[in-house]
Scaffold this motif. Structure first.
Motif, PDB file in Angstrom:
ATOM      1  N   LEU A 161       4.501  -4.091  10.192  1.00 12.27           N
ATOM      2  CA  LEU A 161       4.543  -5.173  11.168  1.00 12.27           C
ATOM      3  C   LEU A 161       3.300  -5.162  12.055  1.00 12.27           C
ATOM      4  CD1 LEU A 161       8.296  -5.019  12.224  1.00 12.27           C
ATOM      5  CD2 LEU A 161       7.152  -6.992  11.219  1.00 12.27           C
ATOM      6  N   ALA A 162       2.900  -3.969  12.473  1.00 11.93           N
ATOM      7  CA  ALA A 162       1.679  -3.846  13.276  1.00 11.93           C
ATOM      8  C   ALA A 162       0.478  -4.332  12.471  1.00 11.93           C
ATOM      9  CB  ALA A 162       1.483  -2.401  13.719  1.00 11.93           C
ATOM     10  N   GLY A 163       0.481  -4.007  11.176  1.00 11.55           N
ATOM     11  CA  GLY A 163      -0.613  -4.455  10.312  1.00 11.55           C
ATOM     12  C   GLY A 163      -0.687  -5.955  10.197  1.00 11.55           C
ATOM     13  N   LYS A 164       0.476  -6.626  10.227  1.00 14.70           N
ATOM     14  CA  LYS A 164       0.501  -8.082  10.133  1.00 14.70           C
ATOM     15  C   LYS A 164      -0.177  -8.739  11.339  1.00 14.70           C
ATOM     16  CE  LYS A 164       2.277  -9.477   6.294  1.00 14.70           C
ATOM     17  NZ  LYS A 164       1.466 -10.344   5.396  1.00 14.70           N
ATOM     18  N   ILE A 165       0.066  -8.199  12.517  1.00 17.39           N
ATOM     19  CA  ILE A 165      -0.502  -8.837  13.701  1.00 17.39           C
ATOM     20  C   ILE A 165      -1.957  -8.422  13.938  1.00 17.39           C
ATOM     21  CG2 ILE A 165       1.766  -9.014  14.763  1.00 17.39           C
ATOM     22  CD1 ILE A 165       1.061  -6.781  16.624  1.00 17.39           C
ATOM     23  N   ALA A 166      -2.381  -7.317  13.321  1.00 14.41           N
ATOM     24  CA  ALA A 166      -3.767  -6.862  13.495  1.00 14.41           C
ATOM     25  C   ALA A 166      -4.638  -7.189  12.291  1.00 14.41           C
ATOM     26  CB  ALA A 166      -3.795  -5.355  13.759  1.00 14.41           C
ATOM     27  N   GLY A 167      -4.010  -7.579  11.175  1.00 16.15           N
ATOM     28  CA  GLY A 167      -4.778  -7.842   9.962  1.00 16.15           C
ATOM     29  C   GLY A 167      -5.336  -6.573   9.358  1.00 16.15           C
ATOM     30  N   ARG A 168      -4.582  -5.478   9.477  1.00 19.28           N
ATOM     31  CA  ARG A 168      -5.028  -4.180   8.969  1.00 19.28           C
ATOM     32  C   ARG A 168      -3.883  -3.499   8.199  1.00 19.28           C
ATOM     33  NH1 ARG A 168      -9.382  -5.764   9.635  1.00 19.28           N
ATOM     34  NH2 ARG A 168     -11.054  -4.954  10.956  1.00 19.28           N
ATOM     35  N   PRO A 169      -4.181  -2.843   7.085  1.00 23.79           N
ATOM     36  CA  PRO A 169      -3.136  -2.159   6.303  1.00 23.79           C
ATOM     37  C   PRO A 169      -2.815  -0.785   6.877  1.00 23.79           C
ATOM     38  CG  PRO A 169      -5.228  -1.974   5.149  1.00 23.79           C
ATOM     39  CD  PRO A 169      -5.497  -2.795   6.392  1.00 23.79           C
ATOM     40  N   PHE A 170      -2.131  -0.743   8.002  1.00 18.59           N
ATOM     41  CA  PHE A 170      -1.869   0.516   8.689  1.00 18.59           C
ATOM     42  C   PHE A 170      -0.979   1.462   7.890  1.00 18.59           C
ATOM     43  CE2 PHE A 170      -2.462  -2.096  12.767  1.00 18.59           C
ATOM     44  CZ  PHE A 170      -3.786  -1.694  12.908  1.00 18.59           C
ATOM     45  N   HIS A 171      -0.270   0.954   6.871  1.00 21.56           N
ATOM     46  CA  HIS A 171       0.632   1.801   6.096  1.00 21.56           C
ATOM     47  C   HIS A 171      -0.084   2.545   4.971  1.00 21.56           C
ATOM     48  CE1 HIS A 171       0.348  -2.019   3.978  1.00 21.56           C
ATOM     49  NE2 HIS A 171       0.790  -1.430   2.890  1.00 21.56           N
ATOM     50  N   ILE A 172      -1.405   2.314   4.846  1.00 16.75           N
ATOM     51  CA  ILE A 172      -2.207   2.979   3.807  1.00 16.75           C
ATOM     52  C   ILE A 172      -3.153   3.968   4.488  1.00 16.75           C
ATOM     53  CG2 ILE A 172      -3.902   2.632   1.959  1.00 16.75           C
ATOM     54  CD1 ILE A 172      -2.780  -0.169   1.567  1.00 16.75           C
ATOM     55  N   PRO A 173      -3.326   5.199   3.916  1.00 17.89           N
ATOM     56  CA  PRO A 173      -4.263   6.164   4.514  1.00 17.89           C
ATOM     57  C   PRO A 173      -5.652   5.549   4.679  1.00 17.89           C
ATOM     58  CG  PRO A 173      -2.953   7.217   2.806  1.00 17.89           C
ATOM     59  CD  PRO A 173      -2.641   5.756   2.734  1.00 17.89           C
ATOM     60  N   VAL A 174      -6.219   5.656   5.851  1.00 14.40           N
ATOM     61  CA  VAL A 174      -7.462   4.963   6.165  1.00 14.40           C
ATOM     62  C   VAL A 174      -8.609   5.421   5.274  1.00 14.40           C
ATOM     63  CG1 VAL A 174      -8.082   6.615   7.991  1.00 14.40           C
ATOM     64  CG2 VAL A 174      -8.979   4.261   8.062  1.00 14.40           C
ATOM     65  N   GLU A 175      -8.605   6.714   4.907  1.00 18.68           N
ATOM     66  CA  GLU A 175      -9.722   7.222   4.109  1.00 18.68           C
ATOM     67  C   GLU A 175      -9.706   6.697   2.670  1.00 18.68           C
ATOM     68  OE1 GLU A 175      -6.449  10.375   4.214  1.00 18.68           O
ATOM     69  OE2 GLU A 175      -7.509   9.061   5.639  1.00 18.68           O
ATOM     70  N   ASP A 176      -8.573   6.147   2.242  1.00 17.26           N
ATOM     71  CA  ASP A 176      -8.465   5.627   0.876  1.00 17.26           C
ATOM     72  C   ASP A 176      -8.763   4.134   0.792  1.00 17.26           C
ATOM     73  OD1 ASP A 176      -7.726   8.125  -0.103  1.00 17.26           O
ATOM     74  OD2 ASP A 176      -5.602   7.770   0.309  1.00 17.26           O
ATOM     75  N   LEU A 177      -9.120   3.527   1.914  1.00 13.90           N
ATOM     76  CA  LEU A 177      -9.375   2.094   1.939  1.00 13.90           C
ATOM     77  C   LEU A 177     -10.860   1.797   1.769  1.00 13.90           C
ATOM     78  CD1 LEU A 177      -7.103   1.095   4.950  1.00 13.90           C
ATOM     79  CD2 LEU A 177      -6.767   0.373   2.580  1.00 13.90           C
ATOM     80  N   PRO A 178     -11.192   0.606   1.220  1.00 20.49           N
ATOM     81  CA  PRO A 178     -12.595   0.176   1.201  1.00 20.49           C
ATOM     82  C   PRO A 178     -13.139   0.106   2.628  1.00 20.49           C
ATOM     83  CG  PRO A 178     -11.235  -1.255  -0.171  1.00 20.49           C
ATOM     84  CD  PRO A 178     -10.292  -0.378   0.588  1.00 20.49           C
ATOM     85  N   GLU A 179     -14.445   0.219   2.754  1.00 19.56           N
ATOM     86  CA  GLU A 179     -15.077   0.289   4.073  1.00 19.56           C
ATOM     87  C   GLU A 179     -14.698  -0.891   4.962  1.00 19.56           C
ATOM     88  OE1 GLU A 179     -17.011   2.427   6.790  1.00 19.56           O
ATOM     89  OE2 GLU A 179     -16.947   3.038   4.670  1.00 19.56           O
ATOM     90  N   ASP A 180     -14.634  -2.119   4.372  1.00 14.76           N
ATOM     91  CA  ASP A 180     -14.374  -3.301   5.183  1.00 14.76           C
ATOM     92  C   ASP A 180     -12.906  -3.458   5.567  1.00 14.76           C
ATOM     93  OD1 ASP A 180     -13.581  -3.767   2.597  1.00 14.76           O
ATOM     94  OD2 ASP A 180     -14.175  -5.877   2.581  1.00 14.76           O
TER      95      ASP A 180
END
Length: 390
Positions: A161-180
């Motif tokens: 839910l937090a990710g929806k309002i921020a436009g960020r995939p907070f439920h995924i480990p940050v280090e495994d995400l693409p830079e952008d």
């Protein structure tokens, strides 16, 4: 009373005068329902608990008034035109909007007292869509919203839910995400703080009980004690007794629809689908009402049923972000059965937005694609939508 029914039937009028409290009124209704039709009357002694109290106070007239002013018993749910005409004269208003303008358009909004179902194959995006709806209902509309996800921990749901309002995939480990797509702790904290500041969001359920009776008790508590008006329940499969699936589904869905009416709430129920005969749902197969488990009951009791379709195996990776929301049951008007809304997952905003499918989405196939194509959009289809603003 059954043994004396014929004797009672000899009388033209049978007046029941029970205690004047809530229990007495309830049992007077029950007893009157057993009398010969049209002969039961219910009286109430004004100013006294019962006939004995009136006699003890020397108020025999109160008992006489209860008898002569008794009202004819009419079973609940029976009305004359005069009982309904004042409300019927009121103009019909559009219901509560959805987070998708096109969905509001084809359903005329949502109405309290109604049950909605959403079915999709595995990992198609139904949880993501409802998460977006939850954010919109609680934050944008300010409606008290309950989230009962039986197969997802509440903390994960909160992060989504937090990710929806921020436009960020907070439920995924940050280090495994693409830079952008990477996020900071500050972004997560700010989104969570905003959710915490809202009084319109509450969670219930975390694998502890998936029996419908327990879930129903939770919903009643949330509505009566917390003022909840919209409930998101994920998912039907978790509630079903696998030893007798059909009977279990029919019993639960009927009770759920009646609960919506009784409490005047909206329930959005997420459902898994049975494996189709043709193309799998995970490859964009078209959702039909018969794919819902216990489809006979699913076709009878919900007010709307929707199917979410997405080809997660599309040869063009970007096209895997497109999906189709299909109305497979429209009980309200019937005119939008089969209506479709094409959606695109916008990675930058983390939102599903209404957008036409690319011209070459189905390749060279003109027939049998089983989905929504550009160029054949009926007049009632929505315009392209933008990112949801929360």
């Amino acid at each position: 009373m059954r043994h004396h029914y014929q004797w009672i039937d000899r009388f033209d009028k049978v007046t029941l005068i029970f205690d004047g409290d809530e229990t007495g009124r309830e049992w007077a209704q029950r007893a009157a329902a057993l009398l010969p039709p049209g002969k039961g009357y219910i009286g109430e002694i004004i100013g006294h608990k019962d006939a004995r109290s009136a006699l003890m106070a020397g108020d025999g007239r109160a008992i006489q008034s209860a008898f002569f002013n008794a009202e004819k018993f009419v079973p609940q749910g029976i009305f004359r035109v005069k009982d309904l005409i004042a409300e019927a004269r009121r103009p019909v208003e559009r219901g509560i909007p959805w987070c998708l303008p096109g969905l509001t358009k084809i359903t005329f909004g949502r109405r309290y007292g109604e049950l909605y179902t959403l079915g999709a194959g595995n990992s198609i995006g139904k949880t993501d869509l409802t998460t977006q709806c939850i954010s919109y209902d609680a934050l944008s509309l300010g409606i008290m919203t309950a989230v009962i996800y039986l197969e997802q921990p509440p903390v994960e749901t909160l992060k989504r839910l937090a990710g929806k309002i921020a436009g960020r995939p907070f439920h995924i480990p940050v280090e495994d995400l693409p830079e952008d797509e990477r996020y900071s702790q500050q972004e997560l904290d700010e989104a969570l703080d905003r959710l915490e500041a809202s009084p319109n969001l509450i969670f219930a359920g975390n694998f502890e009980s998936t029996a419908w009776d327990d879930v129903e008790k939770k919903i009643r508590y949330l509505v009566i004690s917390e003022g909840v008006k919209i409930v998101y329940l994920d998912n039907m499969t978790a509630l079903v007794d696998e030893t007798n699936e059909r009977a279990s589904v029919e019993g639960i869905i009927k009770k759920m629809a009646l609960l919506c009416q009784e409490l005047n709430i909206i329930i959005m129920l997420l459902c898994h689908l049975a494996t189709p005969d043709g193309k799998p749902h995970e490859e964009g197969g078209q959702v039909s009402l018969r794919h819902f488990k216990g489809s006979r009951a699913m076709g009878a009791f919900p007010h709307y049923a929707f199917g979410l379709e997405r080809n997660t195996q599309h040869e063009v990776p970007e096209y895997r972000n497109y999906s189709i929301l299909r109305c497979v049951k429209d009980r309200y008007t019937g005119r939008y059965n089969g209506a479709t809304i094409s959606l695109h997952y916008d990675v930058a905003s983390g939102q599903l937005v209404e957008r036409d499918l690319p011209d070459d989405y189905y390749g060279d196939r003109e027939e049998g694609s089983g989905g929504h194509r550009r160029g054949d959009i009926p007049p009632w289809e929505p315009d392209v939508g933008g990112p949801l603003e929360l």
